[in-house]
Design a protein around this motif. Structure first.
Motif, PDB file in Angstrom:
ATOM      1  N   UNK A   1      43.707  53.467  13.792  1.00 13.78           N
ATOM      2  CA  UNK A   1      42.342  52.947  13.669  1.00 13.78           C
ATOM      3  C   UNK A   1      42.355  51.572  13.015  1.00 13.78           C
ATOM      4  N   UNK A   2      43.138  51.454  11.941  1.00 16.56           N
ATOM      5  CA  UNK A   2      43.208  50.170  11.230  1.00 16.56           C
ATOM      6  C   UNK A   2      43.860  49.110  12.123  1.00 16.56           C
ATOM      7  N   UNK A   3      44.950  49.490  12.790  1.00 19.81           N
ATOM      8  CA  UNK A   3      45.721  48.538  13.592  1.00 19.81           C
ATOM      9  C   UNK A   3      44.963  48.077  14.836  1.00 19.81           C
ATOM     10  N   UNK A   4      44.005  48.867  15.289  1.00 20.97           N
ATOM     11  CA  UNK A   4      43.286  48.539  16.531  1.00 20.97           C
ATOM     12  C   UNK A   4      41.918  47.911  16.321  1.00 20.97           C
ATOM     13  N   UNK A   5      41.312  48.152  15.165  1.00 19.25           N
ATOM     14  CA  UNK A   5      39.912  47.753  15.004  1.00 19.25           C
ATOM     15  C   UNK A   5      39.736  46.492  14.179  1.00 19.25           C
ATOM     16  N   UNK A   6      40.765  46.084  13.456  1.00 15.97           N
ATOM     17  CA  UNK A   6      40.616  44.942  12.555  1.00 15.97           C
ATOM     18  C   UNK A   6      41.768  43.967  12.732  1.00 15.97           C
ATOM     19  N   UNK A   7      41.653  42.810  12.078  1.00 11.07           N
ATOM     20  CA  UNK A   7      42.718  41.807  12.125  1.00 11.07           C
ATOM     21  C   UNK A   7      43.062  41.407  10.695  1.00 11.07           C
TER      22      UNK A   7
ATOM     23  N   UNK B   1      31.727  55.435  14.706  1.00  4.98           N
ATOM     24  CA  UNK B   1      32.370  54.633  15.748  1.00  4.98           C
ATOM     25  C   UNK B   1      33.796  55.048  16.065  1.00  4.98           C
ATOM     26  N   UNK B   2      34.537  55.453  15.046  1.00  8.15           N
ATOM     27  CA  UNK B   2      35.894  55.949  15.274  1.00  8.15           C
ATOM     28  C   UNK B   2      35.987  57.270  14.513  1.00  8.15           C
ATOM     29  N   UNK B   3      36.306  58.340  15.223  1.00 12.31           N
ATOM     30  CA  UNK B   3      36.431  59.640  14.557  1.00 12.31           C
ATOM     31  C   UNK B   3      37.829  60.183  14.844  1.00 12.31           C
TER      32      UNK B   3
ATOM     33  N   UNK C   1      30.685  50.493  20.427  1.00 18.44           N
ATOM     34  CA  UNK C   1      30.748  49.484  19.364  1.00 18.44           C
ATOM     35  C   UNK C   1      32.186  49.357  18.863  1.00 18.44           C
ATOM     36  N   UNK C   2      32.880  50.496  18.780  1.00 17.13           N
ATOM     37  CA  UNK C   2      34.285  50.454  18.356  1.00 17.13           C
ATOM     38  C   UNK C   2      35.112  49.666  19.361  1.00 17.13           C
ATOM     39  N   UNK C   3      34.836  49.837  20.639  1.00 19.59           N
ATOM     40  CA  UNK C   3      35.607  49.105  21.657  1.00 19.59           C
ATOM     41  C   UNK C   3      35.425  47.590  21.531  1.00 19.59           C
ATOM     42  N   UNK C   4      34.242  47.152  21.133  1.00 17.28           N
ATOM     43  CA  UNK C   4      34.019  45.716  20.896  1.00 17.28           C
ATOM     44  C   UNK C   4      34.955  45.230  19.792  1.00 17.28           C
ATOM     45  N   UNK C   5      35.050  46.049  18.723  1.00 10.77           N
ATOM     46  CA  UNK C   5      35.956  45.705  17.614  1.00 10.77           C
ATOM     47  C   UNK C   5      37.407  45.686  18.098  1.00 10.77           C
ATOM     48  N   UNK C   6      37.772  46.669  18.905  1.00 12.53           N
ATOM     49  CA  UNK C   6      39.152  46.769  19.401  1.00 12.53           C
ATOM     50  C   UNK C   6      39.495  45.534  20.231  1.00 12.53           C
ATOM     51  N   UNK C   7      38.565  45.118  21.081  1.00 14.00           N
ATOM     52  CA  UNK C   7      38.847  43.975  21.966  1.00 14.00           C
ATOM     53  C   UNK C   7      38.978  42.666  21.189  1.00 14.00           C
TER      54      UNK C   7
END
Lengths: 380, 380
Positions: free
Chosen positions: B68-74, B181-183, B205-211
């Motif tokens: 979750x951390x590695x995919x949703x944030x930078x 958003x991420x469970x 919304x999570x997918x927007x963060x992932x992209x």
């Protein structure tokens, strides 16, 4: 709902034995299986207290009882049957089926047989070819003094046939030292295995009877067992033999003394817990109780039929009740094989819940508390 | 000695699931396995309260947290971490490893997070890209109000990442309705399976963060999960998927409502039994307790480290103690998955024996009696 077995057998099979039996089928003539059967054949006799071979057959315990009758006697011969419960009666039924003349020494259900009465019966019927007796009578929880009975017949021509199906391992069996001639066992009691294997040990005196017997028998034939030994006279139950091999290892790891102490402790704990809950012990001294099950009469107003049904349907716990005239009155809690004190805590937890459902009044924890107390006292 | 698990996970795996997982390995591209994976993919989303796909990966729960951390944030982005126990601290450690700037809303161990404090922290740090929160904090037994936290962030750009690893199934998760958003989930809690599978559900919304995220990631890549869906992006853990397929059937047969009621009943019974034995409830109202475990502080003079060791070495029962500053003081009894009230009778039977061993004085049956009483009251 989880299912829990607390019956005199079948008993719960430890996962280690289930897995051993779940292996692919190995051919019984393979080198691996022959080595394993050799180990089984070496491991069984000490458990029977004998230097003679112990034969393993694919059958329930009843099959072994029938095999003993079919191999050791002939139609019209006289035998003495010592009976103080359901399995004593089974020996009578089998003897009738094979045309034997059976003299019965009966003792009320819930008592142990008196060896003196056996000696008296022998004096009245000196022509008997053998005596058939149950060691641990699981219909009542009584233990019979097969050692004293062996002593009575040691220097006679009559053989002593002992159904040790539930008593074996849990209580000592010293076949050679006690002068027992045919000793029967089965897989689904102390051996902790599924039902399906029976064990037969024979003394030299028993072989004399076998050689004289007119049968009839074929599958049960002891002569065929001896002829094919160490292998099986028919296709062996391979999965159960794989389990038996592992069971002997487990028994060796625990040690027979520890195994017996564990069962004695469970019997003591279950009896105290039942008494604390208002039940009355079914086997009273001087009669001896078996550590295979604990039997007790329900308190006034409790029908054990209803209780058993509640335990099974609502809580998934299978215990057994009384047979014949004890139906509705007796409760029998099995604790043989892999059972431990914490299993008893679960079983008594369910029993307390079911008793409350049946309207019995007591402080919850009365039974389970006795289990905890007894185990703790036993250790200190 | 029989081994019994009463931990927050791994939990005891029912034989039905063990057997499902013990089948021969089926190739994941076979028609049979594809049909089975389709059923798994159809069965998981309702359990998360979402219409979005739920991805299954071969990993422990910690892997899902890292994913979750590695995919949703930078690196360098701000996040808010809500922490009231060991797993909240794990989110902090992972965020540090990925170079995030973490603002922490801390609440003492044994309390639930206050949603108001989360809202206040958001006001202080309006630039956060997301909030990371544990639903059921198994180090303390506290349940956090993720629904209220979801509400706070619903109309913002920040995503809500929920570690629902132990809380899922035991407590409601309505991902879509609550604006989560991420469970994240895992196999070895309510699903009653061995450890080894993790579950990830993602909102739009999570997918927007992932992209938008710069990673780095590869095995954990959510974009690869989506690309390969419904199949796995790497070799799937076939045995565990076979078990999962059966677990979903079992959950369907029991029904989620009954599953939750069972866990609520076990939590209530365990808490009352611990209190009766002189322990004090660790989570006090208005803080909310999870029904995954029951945590309580030991009576004066009892070191839970010694108690745990006695339980494990002498009675074969594994329960857990306190972590960090609660070591030696806290006792945590797990009752998630397949546990039933009779398992609790056995666990409390052992706990009573171990407490007696440790010199604690009480009437045996005090704890087990509370289990019996609570279960019986709950039914009538």
């Amino acid at each position: 709902m989880k299912l829990r077995l607390a019956t005199p057998g079948p008993t719960e099979v430890p996962q280690r034995l289930l897995l051993a039996g779940a292996r692919e089928i190995v051919h019984h003539r393979s080198a691996e299986m022959e080595a394993l059967i050799d180990e089984i054949n070496a491991g069984l006799p000490p458990l029977f207290g004998t230097g003679s071979p112990v034969y393993t057959i694919a059958s329930s315990g009843t099959g072994a009882m029938e095999a003993a009758v079919a191999n050791c006697f002939s139609p019209g011969e006289e035998v003495l049957i010592v009976s103080n419960g359901y399995f004593g009666e089974r020996f009578q039924a089998i003897s009738r089926a094979y045309g034997l003349t059976a003299h019965v020494v009966e003792s009320p259900w819930g008592t142990s047989i008196s060896p003196r009465e056996v000696a008296d019966a022998h004096a009245r019927h000196p022509g008997i070819r053998g005596v058939l007796v149950v060691y641990s009578e699981t219909s009542t929880g009584a233990l019979n003094d097969v050692r004293a009975i062996g002593e009575i017949f040691r220097d006679t021509d009559a053989i002593v046939v002992v159904d040790a199906i539930s008593g074996l391992l849990v209580h000592p069996v010293e076949m050679d030292a006690w002068g027992l001639d045919v000793v029967l066992g089965a897989s689904h009691k102390g051996f902790m295995l599924p039902p399906g294997l029976a064990f037969i040990a024979l003394s030299d005196k028993a072989w004399t009877a076998v050689e004289r017997s007119a049968g009839p028998n074929y599958y049960w034939s002891f002569q065929r067992l001896r002829q094919f030994y160490p292998m099986s006279s028919s296709s062996p139950a391979v999965s159960l033999l794989l389990g038996l091999h592992e069971s002997l290892k487990m028994l060796g790891e625990e040690g027979l003394d520890a195994f017996r102490e564990r069962h004695a402790g469970l019997g003591r704990a279950a009896e105290r817990a039942l008494v604390a809950l208002g039940f009355s012990t079914f086997i009273q001294p001087p009669h001896r109780r078996s550590n295979v099950i604990t039997a007790a009469l329900a308190p006034e107003g409790i029908d054990t039929g209803t209780l058993l049904k509640t335990l099974s349907v609502k809580y998934g716990v299978t215990v057994t009740g009384g047979q014949a005239h004890l139906k509705g009155k007796l409760l029998r809690i099995g604790h043989v094989g892999a059972a431990d004190a914490l299993d008893l805590c679960a079983v008594f937890g369910a029993l307390e819940m079911a008793l409350l459902d049946c309207g019995h009044r007591f402080t919850p924890g009365t039974g389970t508390g006795e289990i905890v107390r007894t185990v703790h006292e036993g250790e200190n």
